[in-house]
Design a protein around this motif. Structure first.
Motif, PDB file in Angstrom:
ATOM      1  N   MET A 124      83.280  56.194  18.160  1.00 27.86           N
ATOM      2  CA  MET A 124      82.967  55.082  17.263  1.00 27.86           C
ATOM      3  C   MET A 124      82.808  53.784  18.056  1.00 27.86           C
ATOM      4  N   ASN A 125      83.757  53.525  18.968  1.00 26.66           N
ATOM      5  CA  ASN A 125      83.676  52.306  19.773  1.00 26.66           C
ATOM      6  C   ASN A 125      82.446  52.314  20.673  1.00 26.66           C
ATOM      7  N   LEU A 126      82.182  53.464  21.282  1.00 29.25           N
ATOM      8  CA  LEU A 126      81.000  53.569  22.139  1.00 29.25           C
ATOM      9  C   LEU A 126      79.737  53.347  21.323  1.00 29.25           C
ATOM     10  N   GLY A 127      79.722  53.869  20.100  1.00 28.04           N
ATOM     11  CA  GLY A 127      78.568  53.673  19.230  1.00 28.04           C
ATOM     12  C   GLY A 127      78.347  52.202  18.901  1.00 28.04           C
ATOM     13  N   LEU A 128      79.435  51.467  18.600  1.00 27.11           N
ATOM     14  CA  LEU A 128      79.308  50.049  18.274  1.00 27.11           C
ATOM     15  C   LEU A 128      78.836  49.244  19.477  1.00 27.11           C
ATOM     16  N   MET A 129      79.418  49.542  20.649  1.00 26.16           N
ATOM     17  CA  MET A 129      78.997  48.820  21.856  1.00 26.16           C
ATOM     18  C   MET A 129      77.554  49.157  22.215  1.00 26.16           C
ATOM     19  N   SER A 130      77.178  50.420  22.021  1.00 24.98           N
ATOM     20  CA  SER A 130      75.806  50.838  22.315  1.00 24.98           C
ATOM     21  C   SER A 130      74.817  50.147  21.391  1.00 24.98           C
ATOM     22  N   LEU A 131      75.155  50.028  20.114  1.00 22.30           N
ATOM     23  CA  LEU A 131      74.271  49.340  19.168  1.00 22.30           C
ATOM     24  C   LEU A 131      74.063  47.887  19.573  1.00 22.30           C
ATOM     25  N   ALA A 132      75.152  47.249  20.062  1.00 15.53           N
ATOM     26  CA  ALA A 132      75.027  45.857  20.499  1.00 15.53           C
ATOM     27  C   ALA A 132      74.092  45.749  21.696  1.00 15.53           C
ATOM     28  N   LEU A 133      74.239  46.655  22.650  1.00 13.24           N
ATOM     29  CA  LEU A 133      73.388  46.630  23.841  1.00 13.24           C
ATOM     30  C   LEU A 133      71.939  46.973  23.499  1.00 13.24           C
ATOM     31  N   LEU A 134      71.748  48.037  22.715  1.00  9.66           N
ATOM     32  CA  LEU A 134      70.390  48.445  22.355  1.00  9.66           C
ATOM     33  C   LEU A 134      69.701  47.387  21.496  1.00  9.66           C
ATOM     34  N   GLY A 135      70.482  46.736  20.612  1.00  7.54           N
ATOM     35  CA  GLY A 135      69.917  45.666  19.795  1.00  7.54           C
ATOM     36  C   GLY A 135      69.493  44.474  20.640  1.00  7.54           C
ATOM     37  N   LEU A 136      70.296  44.163  21.665  1.00  8.54           N
ATOM     38  CA  LEU A 136      69.954  43.064  22.562  1.00  8.54           C
ATOM     39  C   LEU A 136      68.661  43.362  23.317  1.00  8.54           C
ATOM     40  N   LEU A 137      68.502  44.610  23.753  1.00  5.79           N
ATOM     41  CA  LEU A 137      67.278  45.002  24.462  1.00  5.79           C
ATOM     42  C   LEU A 137      66.071  45.016  23.515  1.00  5.79           C
ATOM     43  N   ALA A 138      66.294  45.531  22.289  1.00 11.02           N
ATOM     44  CA  ALA A 138      65.199  45.586  21.321  1.00 11.02           C
ATOM     45  C   ALA A 138      64.707  44.184  20.965  1.00 11.02           C
ATOM     46  N   ALA A 139      65.652  43.219  20.901  1.00 10.62           N
ATOM     47  CA  ALA A 139      65.274  41.840  20.590  1.00 10.62           C
ATOM     48  C   ALA A 139      64.393  41.236  21.681  1.00 10.62           C
ATOM     49  N   ARG A 140      64.521  41.775  22.896  1.00 13.21           N
ATOM     50  CA  ARG A 140      63.691  41.311  24.007  1.00 13.21           C
ATOM     51  C   ARG A 140      62.380  42.088  24.116  1.00 13.21           C
ATOM     52  N   GLY A 141      62.200  43.069  23.219  1.00 19.70           N
ATOM     53  CA  GLY A 141      60.989  43.870  23.272  1.00 19.70           C
ATOM     54  C   GLY A 141      61.072  45.025  24.246  1.00 19.70           C
ATOM     55  N   GLU A 142      62.293  45.341  24.711  1.00 21.03           N
ATOM     56  CA  GLU A 142      62.495  46.447  25.644  1.00 21.03           C
ATOM     57  C   GLU A 142      62.812  47.723  24.866  1.00 21.03           C
ATOM     58  N   SER A 143      62.338  48.860  25.361  1.00 20.41           N
ATOM     59  CA  SER A 143      62.649  50.135  24.729  1.00 20.41           C
ATOM     60  C   SER A 143      64.084  50.545  25.085  1.00 20.41           C
ATOM     61  N   PRO A 144      64.943  50.777  24.096  1.00 16.82           N
ATOM     62  CA  PRO A 144      66.333  51.135  24.392  1.00 16.82           C
ATOM     63  C   PRO A 144      66.539  52.625  24.651  1.00 16.82           C
ATOM     64  N   TRP A 145      65.542  53.452  24.334  1.00 14.09           N
ATOM     65  CA  TRP A 145      65.735  54.907  24.364  1.00 14.09           C
ATOM     66  C   TRP A 145      66.083  55.466  25.738  1.00 14.09           C
ATOM     67  N   PRO A 146      65.580  54.920  26.859  1.00 19.69           N
ATOM     68  CA  PRO A 146      65.959  55.484  28.164  1.00 19.69           C
ATOM     69  C   PRO A 146      67.448  55.404  28.472  1.00 19.69           C
ATOM     70  N   LEU A 147      68.191  54.562  27.722  1.00 15.11           N
ATOM     71  CA  LEU A 147      69.626  54.431  27.976  1.00 15.11           C
ATOM     72  C   LEU A 147      70.456  55.500  27.276  1.00 15.11           C
ATOM     73  N   LEU A 148      69.871  56.210  26.318  1.00 18.74           N
ATOM     74  CA  LEU A 148      70.641  57.167  25.521  1.00 18.74           C
ATOM     75  C   LEU A 148      71.282  58.279  26.360  1.00 18.74           C
ATOM     76  N   PRO A 149      70.568  58.891  27.342  1.00 17.96           N
ATOM     77  CA  PRO A 149      71.239  59.913  28.163  1.00 17.96           C
ATOM     78  C   PRO A 149      72.451  59.368  28.913  1.00 17.96           C
ATOM     79  N   ALA A 150      72.354  58.142  29.428  1.00 21.18           N
ATOM     80  CA  ALA A 150      73.482  57.542  30.147  1.00 21.18           C
ATOM     81  C   ALA A 150      74.662  57.317  29.209  1.00 21.18           C
ATOM     82  N   LEU A 151      74.379  56.886  27.978  1.00 23.20           N
ATOM     83  CA  LEU A 151      75.447  56.671  26.995  1.00 23.20           C
ATOM     84  C   LEU A 151      76.107  57.991  26.604  1.00 23.20           C
ATOM     85  N   LEU A 152      75.310  59.038  26.477  1.00 21.95           N
ATOM     86  CA  LEU A 152      75.857  60.358  26.150  1.00 21.95           C
ATOM     87  C   LEU A 152      76.801  60.834  27.243  1.00 21.95           C
ATOM     88  N   LEU A 153      76.417  60.665  28.508  1.00 21.67           N
ATOM     89  CA  LEU A 153      77.259  61.127  29.614  1.00 21.67           C
ATOM     90  C   LEU A 153      78.501  60.248  29.783  1.00 21.67           C
TER      91      LEU A 153
END
Length: 268
Positions: A124-153
């Protein structure tokens, strides 16, 4: 803090007991103030990474990704250590473990339930922190999907560390358990150095010892693909799946050792 949970006599099966303990552990853990302090601090650090990217020479998006992934990993580790090493100890200290084990609940069910409950909190905590990071990247127009494998590991790595935290908490007091757990984390990320040491020591007992320790320690460096995620580097086919299987299998073995140690623990 609440009691040991809604376990009653005549429970329908081991799965029900484990689930009830896991849910109760989850409820208790999310009320822990230390947990929220770590989570808020991590979220603030992820947000501050935006400022750091403006003050540092280099690709802003890569700096945000690097700082964000590092913050998620470090504060996930701190949560696993500080909460994990006290799970069993608090139940014994408050003597609620006696009430719980008086029900038709085996010791391994108690430990696995604690493990799964804490793992749910970490997810749950990792999910919340990940959403914050991915949202920050999305706001900059960056694709957040390449980070998902790193978050899973990172989550798989935390599953291993949590298993060690419960193993050590079944053997000693929380302070020593925390020290040993952090030592495993550091050693796991430096396991590659044992290969180098093995090549430098003479043939014989020293080399065999290096080889043995290398295979016994978790290879946490295999689960660290932050650099690849940040720089968009390709991974070998099947690498993620094999890494997940390795991490889950290693965590299962450590939990088996923890259950054996807890089974022999004297509560008197």
């Amino acid at each position: 803090m609440s009691g040991p949970g809604p376990i009653v006599r005549g429970a329908p099966g081991p799965g029900a007991a484990v689930t009830a303990i896991a849910l109760n552990t989850f409820r208790e853990a999310i009320r822990d103030r230390v947990l929220y302090l770590l989570l808020v601090f991590a979220l603030v650090l992820i947000a501050v990474s935006r400022l750091l990217s403006l003050l540092t020479v280099g690709d802003e998006a890569k700096i945000i990704k690097d700082v964000g992934l590092s913050a998620i990993s470090i504060f996930g580790l701190l949560t696993a250590v500080f909460v994990g090493v006290s799970l069993v100890f608090k139940e014994i200290e408050r003597r609620t473990v006696y009430t719980l084990l008086a029900n038709p609940v085996r010791r391994w069910q108690f430990l696995v339930g604690k493990y799964l409950g804490l793992l749910a909190v970490l997810a749950m905590n990792l999910g919340l922190m990940s959403l914050a990071l991915l949202g920050l990247l999305a706001a900059r127009g960056e694709s957040p999907w390449p980070l998902l494998p790193a978050l899973l590991l990172i989550l798989v790595e935390l599953a291993i560390i949590t298993a060690f935290a419960l193993l050590f908490s079944s053997l000693t007091n929380p302070i020593l358990a925390a020290v040993w757990t952090v030592a495993v984390y550091v050693s796991g990320h430096l396991s590659w150095s044992l290969r180098l040491l093995e090549q430098r020591v003479p043939e014989g007992l020293g080399r065999q010892l290096c080889r043995l320790v290398y295979w016994l320690l978790p290879n946490l460096d295999r689960l660290n693909i932050k650099a690849e995620a940040v720089h968009g580097l390709a991974l070998p086919d099947g690498f993620i799946a094999l890494s997940v299987l390795y991490g889950v299998g290693y965590a299962a073995v450590v939990m088996g050792l923890a259950a054996a140690a807890f089974q022999r623990k004297d509560f008197n």
